[in-house]
Design a protein around this motif. Structure first.
Motif, mmCIF file in Angstrom:
data_model
loop_
_atom_site.group_PDB
_atom_site.id
_atom_site.type_symbol
_atom_site.label_atom_id
_atom_site.label_comp_id
_atom_site.label_asym_id
_atom_site.label_seq_id
_atom_site.Cartn_x
_atom_site.Cartn_y
_atom_site.Cartn_z
ATOM 1 N N HIS A 256 -12.728 7.546 12.139
ATOM 2 C CA HIS A 256 -12.272 6.618 11.479
ATOM 3 C C HIS A 256 -12.770 5.322 10.903
ATOM 4 C CE1 HIS A 256 -8.338 3.861 10.406
ATOM 5 N NE2 HIS A 256 -8.793 2.773 11.279
ATOM 6 N N GLU A 257 -13.690 4.949 11.076
ATOM 7 C CA GLU A 257 -14.665 3.997 10.530
ATOM 8 C C GLU A 257 -15.217 4.674 9.231
ATOM 9 O OE1 GLU A 257 -18.908 1.758 11.080
ATOM 10 O OE2 GLU A 257 -17.160 1.525 12.954
ATOM 11 N N ASN A 258 -15.783 6.553 9.931
ATOM 12 C CA ASN A 258 -16.383 7.506 8.326
ATOM 13 C C ASN A 258 -15.343 7.014 7.124
ATOM 14 O OD1 ASN A 258 -18.719 7.393 8.916
ATOM 15 N ND2 ASN A 258 -18.325 9.210 10.498
ATOM 16 N N TYR A 259 -13.861 7.085 7.686
ATOM 17 C CA TYR A 259 -13.081 7.764 6.557
ATOM 18 C C TYR A 259 -13.237 6.454 6.110
ATOM 19 C CZ TYR A 259 -8.676 8.520 4.163
ATOM 20 O OH TYR A 259 -7.892 9.088 3.435
ATOM 21 N N GLN A 260 -12.767 5.281 6.329
ATOM 22 C CA GLN A 260 -12.406 3.917 5.779
ATOM 23 C C GLN A 260 -13.081 3.910 4.777
ATOM 24 O OE1 GLN A 260 -11.633 1.028 9.116
ATOM 25 N NE2 GLN A 260 -9.368 1.291 9.239
ATOM 26 N N ARG A 261 -14.601 4.040 5.615
ATOM 27 C CA ARG A 261 -16.348 3.339 4.493
ATOM 28 C C ARG A 261 -16.108 4.344 3.099
ATOM 29 N NH1 ARG A 261 -20.170 1.300 6.874
ATOM 30 N NH2 ARG A 261 -20.350 0.409 8.703
ATOM 31 N N LEU A 262 -15.770 5.790 3.263
ATOM 32 C CA LEU A 262 -15.930 6.927 2.121
ATOM 33 C C LEU A 262 -14.301 5.974 0.919
ATOM 34 C CD1 LEU A 262 -16.791 9.416 1.223
ATOM 35 C CD2 LEU A 262 -14.566 10.042 2.622
ATOM 36 N N ALA A 263 -12.937 5.570 1.516
ATOM 37 C CA ALA A 263 -11.896 4.700 0.859
ATOM 38 C C ALA A 263 -12.953 3.963 0.373
ATOM 39 C CB ALA A 263 -10.985 5.292 1.523
ATOM 40 N N THR A 264 -13.234 2.818 0.949
ATOM 41 C CA THR A 264 -13.220 1.608 0.495
ATOM 42 C C THR A 264 -14.142 2.101 -0.928
ATOM 43 O OG1 THR A 264 -14.959 0.955 1.732
ATOM 44 C CG2 THR A 264 -13.179 0.588 2.257
ATOM 45 N N GLY A 265 -15.707 3.051 -0.386
ATOM 46 C CA GLY A 265 -16.207 3.440 -1.596
ATOM 47 C C GLY A 265 -16.062 3.593 -2.807
ATOM 48 N N VAL A 266 -14.740 4.661 -2.507
ATOM 49 C CA VAL A 266 -13.877 4.969 -3.951
ATOM 50 C C VAL A 266 -13.351 3.982 -4.706
ATOM 51 C CG1 VAL A 266 -12.180 6.543 -4.247
ATOM 52 C CG2 VAL A 266 -13.438 7.349 -2.552
ATOM 53 N N MET A 267 -13.081 2.892 -3.752
ATOM 54 C CA MET A 267 -11.729 1.772 -4.204
ATOM 55 C C MET A 267 -13.155 0.988 -5.192
ATOM 56 S SD MET A 267 -9.907 0.605 -1.245
ATOM 57 C CE MET A 267 -8.944 1.097 -0.518
ATOM 58 N N ARG A 268 -14.457 1.021 -4.886
ATOM 59 C CA ARG A 268 -15.238 0.213 -5.494
ATOM 60 C C ARG A 268 -16.248 0.621 -6.885
ATOM 61 N NH1 ARG A 268 -18.073 -4.011 -3.264
ATOM 62 N NH2 ARG A 268 -17.283 -4.586 -0.408
ATOM 63 N N SER A 269 -15.911 2.534 -6.248
ATOM 64 C CA SER A 269 -16.567 2.876 -7.404
ATOM 65 C C SER A 269 -15.403 2.790 -9.209
ATOM 66 C CB SER A 269 -16.469 4.631 -7.320
ATOM 67 O OG SER A 269 -16.984 5.027 -7.996
ATOM 68 N N MET A 270 -14.424 3.110 -8.589
ATOM 69 C CA MET A 270 -13.119 3.123 -9.598
ATOM 70 C C MET A 270 -12.792 1.441 -10.384
ATOM 71 S SD MET A 270 -9.201 4.855 -7.830
ATOM 72 C CE MET A 270 -9.448 6.735 -7.127
ATOM 73 N N ALA A 271 -13.407 0.573 -9.042
ATOM 74 C CA ALA A 271 -13.415 -0.747 -10.001
ATOM 75 C C ALA A 271 -14.194 -0.805 -11.225
ATOM 76 C CB ALA A 271 -13.368 -1.883 -8.888
ATOM 77 N N GLN A 272 -15.748 -0.136 -10.585
ATOM 78 C CA GLN A 272 -16.852 -0.117 -11.143
ATOM 79 C C GLN A 272 -16.168 0.310 -12.567
ATOM 80 O OE1 GLN A 272 -20.358 1.487 -10.427
ATOM 81 N NE2 GLN A 272 -20.732 -0.416 -8.554
#
Length: 317
Positions: A256-272
């Motif tokens: 679960h935590e790894n999935y959330q970290r992966l998802a928030t990483g994608v969110m940051r990448s899209m924001a950039q």
């Protein structure tokens, strides 16, 4: 609020004739020049010599000295403080709680006084630009410390699973592990969308490749996720493990935590990618652009998705 120095400047300028002090019996000012005296040549003292002794001035010299003080602030030195009968404890930076200081305060009608202390210098600070709020580090995982990321993730989970959001209570808590959310999408047999945020294999591969700095420490899990996505795309809709609505191999709470970290990483990448600074409070315009970047279509094309997302985003703290 007046402080001691401001009051002392006033006293020095008026030579003891301060409006606040002149009628006080509790605050002896010593001998002072009386401008109404009949003898203008009476000898009075007020300014100090360099060695701290009192300097004698006659009436006319005194008037000249007073005028000079109006042009520049007088030096409130320790000697001058003593000459004006300021309690020794206050000169030394003591607190107003001492009896002598209380007497001084009682002599000031309608004036708030703050005693200066040598141990607490006044420091001028620069105005800081507002930043996105962060959560209590003792309760919130590191990847959800940023308010923008935390609220956006909650909005995405509610929008992607709006059919079961009410049953699972996602509107109030989109961050707990729910096994029902760890399934492959049922709607599109050509999609590998999986999990709470419905991440796809190709999306993860793209952002990990272009922004590897955002996924440090997540390389191993990202590989597991993309491998599972490949298996889903190769399997038919009815496959017992990788088919539509199935759990795959990463649905356990340990992932679960790894999935959330992966998802928030994608969110940051899209924001950039679209120039949204997540370290600052996110404007409505930036929020819409980031949501559109994630969903792939605008609000007119998918109003139900935006309604669910915006509702959870606005209520998540």
């Amino acid at each position: 609020m007046k402080d001691i120095k401001s009051i002392l400047f006033e006293i020095a300028k008026n030579n003891g004739k301060s409006k606040d002090f002149r009628k006080s019996k509790d605050f002896p000012m010593g001998k002072v020049y009386d401008p109404d005296a009949k003898d203008p040549n009476s000898m009075e003292w007020d300014p100090l010599n360099k060695d701290g002794t009192k300097k004698l001035l006659n009436g006319f010299e005194y008037k000249k000295w007073i005028k000079s003080q109006k042009k520049s602030k007088p030096d409130v030195s320790e000697s001058l403080l003593k000459k004006l009968a300021i309690p020794a404890a206050i000169i030394a930076g003591g607190a107003l709680a001492i009896p002598a200081a209380k007497t001084m305060v009682s002599a000031i009608k309608g004036t708030n006084v703050v005693a200066p202390t040598r141990q607490t210098p006044i420091v001028k600070t620069e105005t800081q630009k507002p930043k996105a709020q962060t959560a209590d580090t003792s309760e919130t995982p590191e990847h959800f410390q940023n308010e923008n990321i935390r609220r956006f993730y909650a909005g995405i989970v509610n929008a992607e699973h709006r059919g079961s959001a009410k049953k699972l209570g996602l509107a109030t808590d989109a961050f707990q592990h729910h096994a029902d959310l760890y399934v492959r999408t049922k709607g599109d047999s050509a999609s590998s969308a999986y999990g709470p945020a419905q991440l796809t294999r190709n999306t993860v591969m793209d952002h990990v490749k272009r922004h590897p700095d955002l996924f440090k420490g997540q390389e191993s899990y990202a590989k597991q996720f993309t491998d599972q996505g490949t298996s889903m795309l190769k399997s038919g809709r009815m496959h017992p493990t990788f088919g539509g609505g199935k759990a795959g191999t990463l649905s356990g709470g340990e992932h679960h935590e790894n999935y959330q970290r992966l998802a928030t990483g994608v969110m940051r990448s899209m924001a950039q990618d679209i120039g949204v600074d997540l370290e600052k409070p996110m404007s409505d315009g930036d929020h819409y652009r980031l949501t559109k970047r994630w969903r792939g279509v605008g609000q007119k094309e998918d109003p139900a998705y935006y309604t669910a997302h915006n509702g959870a985003y606005s209520t998540t703290k």
